[in-house]
Design a protein around this motif. Sequence first.
Motif, PDB file in Angstrom:
ATOM      1  N   PHE A 182       0.833  -1.207   0.000  1.00 25.88           N
ATOM      2  CA  PHE A 182       0.000   0.000   0.000  1.00 25.88           C
ATOM      3  C   PHE A 182       0.867   1.256   0.000  1.00 25.88           C
ATOM      4  CE2 PHE A 182      -2.221   3.431   2.199  1.00 25.88           C
ATOM      5  CZ  PHE A 182      -3.333   3.562   1.370  1.00 25.88           C
ATOM      6  N   THR A 183       1.906   1.250   0.803  1.00 25.90           N
ATOM      7  CA  THR A 183       2.787   2.419   0.905  1.00 25.90           C
ATOM      8  C   THR A 183       3.437   2.725  -0.443  1.00 25.90           C
ATOM      9  OG1 THR A 183       3.218   1.895   3.222  1.00 25.90           O
ATOM     10  CG2 THR A 183       4.756   3.395   2.138  1.00 25.90           C
ATOM     11  N   GLU A 184       3.941   1.700  -1.098  1.00 28.63           N
ATOM     12  CA  GLU A 184       4.575   1.884  -2.402  1.00 28.63           C
ATOM     13  C   GLU A 184       3.566   2.394  -3.437  1.00 28.63           C
ATOM     14  OE1 GLU A 184       7.316  -0.672  -5.531  1.00 28.63           O
ATOM     15  OE2 GLU A 184       5.966  -1.747  -4.188  1.00 28.63           O
ATOM     16  N   MET A 185       2.362   1.806  -3.447  1.00 32.58           N
ATOM     17  CA  MET A 185       1.349   2.226  -4.412  1.00 32.58           C
ATOM     18  C   MET A 185       0.909   3.669  -4.148  1.00 32.58           C
ATOM     19  SD  MET A 185       1.168  -0.292  -6.423  1.00 32.58           S
ATOM     20  CE  MET A 185       2.889  -0.485  -5.993  1.00 32.58           C
ATOM     21  N   GLU A 186       0.866   4.044  -2.883  1.00 32.27           N
ATOM     22  CA  GLU A 186       0.464   5.408  -2.525  1.00 32.27           C
ATOM     23  C   GLU A 186       1.504   6.424  -3.007  1.00 32.27           C
ATOM     24  OE1 GLU A 186      -2.220   8.188  -0.988  1.00 32.27           O
ATOM     25  OE2 GLU A 186      -2.463   6.108  -1.570  1.00 32.27           O
ATOM     26  N   VAL A 187       2.775   6.065  -2.938  1.00 32.90           N
ATOM     27  CA  VAL A 187       3.833   6.948  -3.441  1.00 32.90           C
ATOM     28  C   VAL A 187       3.652   7.168  -4.947  1.00 32.90           C
ATOM     29  CG1 VAL A 187       6.314   7.107  -3.917  1.00 32.90           C
ATOM     30  CG2 VAL A 187       5.512   6.401  -1.649  1.00 32.90           C
ATOM     31  N   TYR A 188       3.465   6.081  -5.683  1.00 31.38           N
ATOM     32  CA  TYR A 188       3.286   6.203  -7.130  1.00 31.38           C
ATOM     33  C   TYR A 188       1.972   6.909  -7.478  1.00 31.38           C
ATOM     34  CZ  TYR A 188       7.419   3.442  -8.174  1.00 31.38           C
ATOM     35  OH  TYR A 188       8.715   3.013  -8.291  1.00 31.38           O
ATOM     36  N   ARG A 189       0.942   6.688  -6.687  1.00 27.17           N
ATOM     37  CA  ARG A 189      -0.329   7.378  -6.925  1.00 27.17           C
ATOM     38  C   ARG A 189      -0.125   8.887  -6.843  1.00 27.17           C
ATOM     39  NH1 ARG A 189      -4.083  10.160  -4.638  1.00 27.17           N
ATOM     40  NH2 ARG A 189      -3.143  10.034  -2.569  1.00 27.17           N
ATOM     41  N   LYS A 190       0.589   9.331  -5.817  1.00 27.40           N
ATOM     42  CA  LYS A 190       0.830  10.765  -5.644  1.00 27.40           C
ATOM     43  C   LYS A 190       1.674  11.332  -6.779  1.00 27.40           C
ATOM     44  CE  LYS A 190       0.241  10.811  -0.663  1.00 27.40           C
ATOM     45  NZ  LYS A 190       0.871  10.968   0.649  1.00 27.40           N
ATOM     46  N   ILE A 191       2.659  10.584  -7.217  1.00 32.85           N
ATOM     47  CA  ILE A 191       3.508  11.040  -8.327  1.00 32.85           C
ATOM     48  C   ILE A 191       2.675  11.201  -9.590  1.00 32.85           C
ATOM     49  CG2 ILE A 191       5.365  10.343  -9.893  1.00 32.85           C
ATOM     50  CD1 ILE A 191       6.697   9.002  -7.408  1.00 32.85           C
ATOM     51  N   LEU A 192       1.898  10.172  -9.934  1.00 31.04           N
ATOM     52  CA  LEU A 192       1.111  10.234 -11.166  1.00 31.04           C
ATOM     53  C   LEU A 192      -0.009  11.256 -11.068  1.00 31.04           C
ATOM     54  CD1 LEU A 192       1.031   6.443 -12.113  1.00 31.04           C
ATOM     55  CD2 LEU A 192       2.455   8.261 -13.090  1.00 31.04           C
ATOM     56  N   LYS A 193      -0.581  11.403  -9.886  1.00 31.96           N
ATOM     57  CA  LYS A 193      -1.607  12.429  -9.697  1.00 31.96           C
ATOM     58  C   LYS A 193      -1.009  13.816  -9.909  1.00 31.96           C
ATOM     59  CE  LYS A 193      -5.107  14.177  -6.594  1.00 31.96           C
ATOM     60  NZ  LYS A 193      -5.717  14.184  -5.304  1.00 31.96           N
ATOM     61  N   SER A 194       0.218  14.024  -9.458  1.00 31.02           N
ATOM     62  CA  SER A 194       0.862  15.336  -9.652  1.00 31.02           C
ATOM     63  C   SER A 194       1.088  15.629 -11.129  1.00 31.02           C
ATOM     64  CB  SER A 194       2.188  15.406  -8.880  1.00 31.02           C
ATOM     65  OG  SER A 194       3.188  14.652  -9.526  1.00 31.02           O
ATOM     66  N   GLU A 195       1.105  14.593 -11.950  1.00 28.52           N
ATOM     67  CA  GLU A 195       1.228  14.746 -13.405  1.00 28.52           C
ATOM     68  C   GLU A 195      -0.141  14.965 -14.052  1.00 28.52           C
ATOM     69  OE1 GLU A 195       3.816  15.011 -15.284  1.00 28.52           O
ATOM     70  OE2 GLU A 195       5.504  13.981 -14.335  1.00 28.52           O
ATOM     71  N   GLY A 196      -1.208  14.912 -13.244  1.00 28.73           N
ATOM     72  CA  GLY A 196      -2.548  15.135 -13.772  1.00 28.73           C
ATOM     73  C   GLY A 196      -3.319  13.888 -14.117  1.00 28.73           C
ATOM     74  N   LEU A 197      -2.726  12.701 -13.883  1.00 29.08           N
ATOM     75  CA  LEU A 197      -3.424  11.459 -14.204  1.00 29.08           C
ATOM     76  C   LEU A 197      -4.426  11.111 -13.106  1.00 29.08           C
ATOM     77  CD1 LEU A 197      -0.488   9.234 -15.554  1.00 29.08           C
ATOM     78  CD2 LEU A 197      -1.968  10.814 -16.795  1.00 29.08           C
ATOM     79  N   THR A 198      -5.443  10.364 -13.478  1.00 23.57           N
ATOM     80  CA  THR A 198      -6.458   9.916 -12.539  1.00 23.57           C
ATOM     81  C   THR A 198      -6.102   8.503 -12.103  1.00 23.57           C
ATOM     82  OG1 THR A 198      -8.089  11.263 -13.703  1.00 23.57           O
ATOM     83  CG2 THR A 198      -8.936   9.597 -12.184  1.00 23.57           C
ATOM     84  N   VAL A 199      -5.688   8.356 -10.848  1.00 18.37           N
ATOM     85  CA  VAL A 199      -5.211   7.065 -10.330  1.00 18.37           C
ATOM     86  C   VAL A 199      -5.782   6.809  -8.948  1.00 18.37           C
ATOM     87  CG1 VAL A 199      -3.059   6.881 -11.641  1.00 18.37           C
ATOM     88  CG2 VAL A 199      -3.093   8.238  -9.577  1.00 18.37           C
ATOM     89  N   SER A 200      -5.884   5.524  -8.597  1.00 22.63           N
ATOM     90  CA  SER A 200      -6.342   5.126  -7.271  1.00 22.63           C
ATOM     91  C   SER A 200      -5.627   3.847  -6.864  1.00 22.63           C
ATOM     92  CB  SER A 200      -7.864   4.929  -7.250  1.00 22.63           C
ATOM     93  OG  SER A 200      -8.225   3.851  -8.099  1.00 22.63           O
ATOM     94  N   VAL A 201      -5.718   3.523  -5.570  1.00 24.10           N
ATOM     95  CA  VAL A 201      -5.124   2.287  -5.059  1.00 24.10           C
ATOM     96  C   VAL A 201      -6.264   1.377  -4.620  1.00 24.10           C
ATOM     97  CG1 VAL A 201      -3.638   1.261  -3.282  1.00 24.10           C
ATOM     98  CG2 VAL A 201      -3.045   3.483  -4.283  1.00 24.10           C
ATOM     99  N   GLU A 202      -6.234   0.141  -5.087  1.00 26.10           N
ATOM    100  CA  GLU A 202      -7.238  -0.862  -4.683  1.00 26.10           C
ATOM    101  C   GLU A 202      -6.550  -2.037  -4.029  1.00 26.10           C
ATOM    102  OE1 GLU A 202      -9.531  -2.027  -8.080  1.00 26.10           O
ATOM    103  OE2 GLU A 202     -10.599  -0.150  -8.133  1.00 26.10           O
TER     104      GLU A 202
END
Length: 93
Positions: free
Chosen positions: A73-93
């Motif tokens: 979860f921690t790793e996915m949350e890091v990547y989620r924040k990075i991609l979100k900062s690029e404007g992409l729509t991402v979530s962790v499931e």
Amino acid sequence: MSVQTEQETFTLDEILAVVKTSNRLILWNDETNTFDHVINCLMKHLQYSESQAEQIAWKVHNEGKCAILEGSFTEMEVYRKILKSEGLTVSVE
């Protein structure tokens, strides 16, 4: 002398996500980002090849979403924040 502590609360979904052994990072289709931007972000931040990133972009476009990474979860949350900062729509499931 008194000590005050701040209490943090979590939802059941957040707790379960942390205890799961594996979580998925989901990329969602949106009407904002171009194929080129999505492909470039996947290559830059997740080290996908251009061909792999292109396949993911088409899958997201056609199916509405795609799991693009799996891990803690921690790793996915890091990547989620990075991609979100690029404007992409991402979530962790």
